[in-house]
Scaffold this active site. Sequence first.
Site, PDB file in Angstrom:
ATOM      1  N   GLY A   1       0.650  -1.170   0.100  1.00  0.00           N
ATOM      2  CA  GLY A   1      -0.073   0.037   0.061  1.00  0.00           C
ATOM      3  C   GLY A   1       0.982   1.292  -0.072  1.00  0.00           C
ATOM      4  O   GLY A   1       0.216   2.245   0.038  1.00  0.00           O
TER       5      GLY A   1
ATOM      6  N   SER B   1       2.930   2.132  -2.530  1.00  0.00           N
ATOM      7  CA  SER B   1       3.508   2.388  -3.912  1.00  0.00           C
ATOM      8  C   SER B   1       2.311   2.099  -4.836  1.00  0.00           C
ATOM      9  O   SER B   1       1.769   0.994  -4.803  1.00  0.00           O
ATOM     10  CB  SER B   1       4.889   1.369  -4.390  1.00  0.00           C
TER      11      SER B   1
ATOM     12  N   TYR C   1       6.258 -15.562 -13.406  1.00  0.00           N
ATOM     13  CA  TYR C   1       5.379 -14.635 -12.727  1.00  0.00           C
ATOM     14  C   TYR C   1       3.902 -15.048 -13.201  1.00  0.00           C
ATOM     15  O   TYR C   1       3.053 -14.933 -12.265  1.00  0.00           O
ATOM     16  CB  TYR C   1       5.556 -13.112 -13.565  1.00  0.00           C
TER      17      TYR C   1
HETATM   18  N1  LIG Z   1       1.838  -2.095 -12.669  1.00  0.00           N
HETATM   19  C1  LIG Z   1       1.717  -3.017 -13.885  1.00  0.00           C
HETATM   20  O1  LIG Z   1       1.904  -2.967 -14.896  1.00  0.00           O
HETATM   21  C2  LIG Z   1       1.015  -4.197 -13.212  1.00  0.00           C
HETATM   22  C3  LIG Z   1       0.348  -5.208 -14.035  1.00  0.00           C
HETATM   23  C4  LIG Z   1      -0.107  -6.319 -13.687  1.00  0.00           C
HETATM   24  C5  LIG Z   1      -0.065  -6.629 -12.215  1.00  0.00           C
HETATM   25  N2  LIG Z   1       0.262  -5.768 -11.387  1.00  0.00           N
HETATM   26  C6  LIG Z   1       0.418  -6.341 -10.160  1.00  0.00           C
HETATM   27  O2  LIG Z   1      -0.026  -5.259  -9.257  1.00  0.00           O
HETATM   28  C7  LIG Z   1       0.516  -5.318  -8.122  1.00  0.00           C
HETATM   29  C8  LIG Z   1       1.099  -3.849  -7.462  1.00  0.00           C
HETATM   30  O3  LIG Z   1       2.048  -3.443  -8.447  1.00  0.00           O
HETATM   31  P1  LIG Z   1       2.347  -2.171  -8.643  1.00  0.00           P
HETATM   32  O4  LIG Z   1       2.467  -1.778 -10.143  1.00  0.00           O
HETATM   33  O5  LIG Z   1       1.814  -1.063  -7.894  1.00  0.00           O
HETATM   34  O6  LIG Z   1       4.036  -2.204  -8.147  1.00  0.00           O
HETATM   35  P2  LIG Z   1       4.753  -1.399  -7.007  1.00  0.00           P
HETATM   36  O7  LIG Z   1       4.457   0.242  -7.159  1.00  0.00           O
HETATM   37  O8  LIG Z   1       6.293  -1.907  -7.306  1.00  0.00           O
HETATM   38  O9  LIG Z   1       4.258  -1.761  -5.818  1.00  0.00           O
HETATM   39  C9  LIG Z   1       4.490  -3.074  -5.253  1.00  0.00           C
HETATM   40  C10 LIG Z   1       4.310  -3.068  -3.806  1.00  0.00           C
HETATM   41  O10 LIG Z   1       4.457  -4.101  -3.339  1.00  0.00           O
HETATM   42  C11 LIG Z   1       5.371  -4.380  -2.054  1.00  0.00           C
HETATM   43  N3  LIG Z   1       6.021  -5.545  -2.026  1.00  0.00           N
HETATM   44  C12 LIG Z   1       6.726  -6.246  -3.017  1.00  0.00           C
HETATM   45  N4  LIG Z   1       7.363  -7.163  -2.503  1.00  0.00           N
HETATM   46  C13 LIG Z   1       6.965  -7.230  -1.083  1.00  0.00           C
HETATM   47  C14 LIG Z   1       7.332  -8.041   0.049  1.00  0.00           C
HETATM   48  N5  LIG Z   1       8.226  -8.998  -0.097  1.00  0.00           N
HETATM   49  N6  LIG Z   1       7.184  -7.620   1.279  1.00  0.00           N
HETATM   50  C15 LIG Z   1       6.490  -6.428   1.439  1.00  0.00           C
HETATM   51  N7  LIG Z   1       5.997  -5.656   0.349  1.00  0.00           N
HETATM   52  C16 LIG Z   1       6.408  -5.974  -0.752  1.00  0.00           C
HETATM   53  C17 LIG Z   1       6.192  -3.219  -2.498  1.00  0.00           C
HETATM   54  O11 LIG Z   1       6.936  -2.728  -1.308  1.00  0.00           O
HETATM   55  P3  LIG Z   1       8.260  -1.710  -1.358  1.00  0.00           P
HETATM   56  O12 LIG Z   1       7.890  -0.475  -2.413  1.00  0.00           O
HETATM   57  O13 LIG Z   1       8.464  -1.235  -0.151  1.00  0.00           O
HETATM   58  O14 LIG Z   1       9.119  -2.730  -2.027  1.00  0.00           O
HETATM   59  C18 LIG Z   1       5.357  -2.012  -3.185  1.00  0.00           C
HETATM   60  O15 LIG Z   1       4.511  -1.351  -2.263  1.00  0.00           O
HETATM   61  C19 LIG Z   1       1.451  -6.361  -7.799  1.00  0.00           C
HETATM   62  O16 LIG Z   1       1.117  -7.608  -7.472  1.00  0.00           O
HETATM   63  C20 LIG Z   1       1.679  -6.395  -9.361  1.00  0.00           C
HETATM   64  O17 LIG Z   1       2.254  -7.793  -9.606  1.00  0.00           O
HETATM   65  C21 LIG Z   1       1.116  -4.748 -11.810  1.00  0.00           C
END
Ligand SMILES: NC(=O)c1ccc[n+]([C@@H]2O[C@H](COP(=O)([O-])OP(=O)(O)OC[C@H]3O[C@@H](n4cnc5c(N)ncnc54)[C@H](OP(=O)(O)O)[C@@H]3O)[C@@H](O)[C@H]2O)c1
Length: 249
Positions: free
Chosen positions: A14, A16, A150
Amino acid sequence: MNRLANKVAVITGGNSGIGFAMAKLFVTEGAHVLIVGRRQAAVNAAVAELGDQALGLTGDLADPATHDRVTSLVADRFGGLDIYVANAGVNTIARSGLVTPDEYDAQFATNTRSVFFGVQKIASQLRDGGAILLTSSIASSKVFDGHAVYAGSKAAIEAFARSWALEFKERSIRVNVISPGPVDTPILSKMGIAASDRPAFENAVAEKIPLGRLGRAEELAHTALFLVSDESSFVTGISLNVDGGMSLA
Ligand SMILES: NC(=O)c1ccc[n+]([C@@H]2O[C@H](COP(=O)([O-])OP(=O)(O)OC[C@H]3O[C@@H](n4cnc5c(N)ncnc54)[C@H](OP(=O)(O)O)[C@@H]3O)[C@@H](O)[C@H]2O)c1
């Protein structure tokens, strides 16, 4: 406004991107929100921006002990939970022949095992009538180069959600999934796409999306709001693509 009045929500990841956009919208709609992230400074900054209705917890969600800490904090501070969003995730791109066992385990630990044990642990705090939402990806069903691990990690959580929709039915807890297409968030730089390459990357991706652009985190947040609020009170067990039509192309 106030579609989540008096509700308590946990959002993993939450601090990012999509998770932070969800947290902002849920707070605007009246919820108290606990965000969980990995980087202390980023969690603190997000909580400061979210304001009094927000609380942060820093920990590695791949470690089941973090879920115990989340569950205890929810019990102590709120005495129960209405909404659990398992959103944290990582995307490590590599052709299958190059993936090491450690890399495989790391991706599944964050994207899959953390979702399973997060829901298992928090279930005791979830109030009847609550909502669980998981963030998957259209990569779970559409093939992208270098995304095999993934894709598998996300396909598994969609299977969890279908099982849980039935397991939680006696408690009227609904379980749904959002599957984003490409969304403009920090995950793109974490995947190794340099800032200088970003415009070319975005143009190339946009050409494959019928709506002609990447998604915005706020658009995912609005879909999430629908799936965790009473507006979707007859919806459970679905995975909703939010991808500008990319899964069709
Ligand atoms: N953006 C896209 O294009 C896209 C597309 C399809 C699916 N998604 C999915 O959407 C979700 C959110 O992604 P986003 O795009 O918002 O990416 P993001 O900005 O990188 O956010 C990912 C979040 O997950 C946290 N996180 C990752 N690994 C963690 C761990 N081991 N323990 C605790 N926190 C962890 C990160 O914390 P930190 O920042 O502190 O590391 C960050 O808050 C993910 O599940 C991703 O696979 C994204």
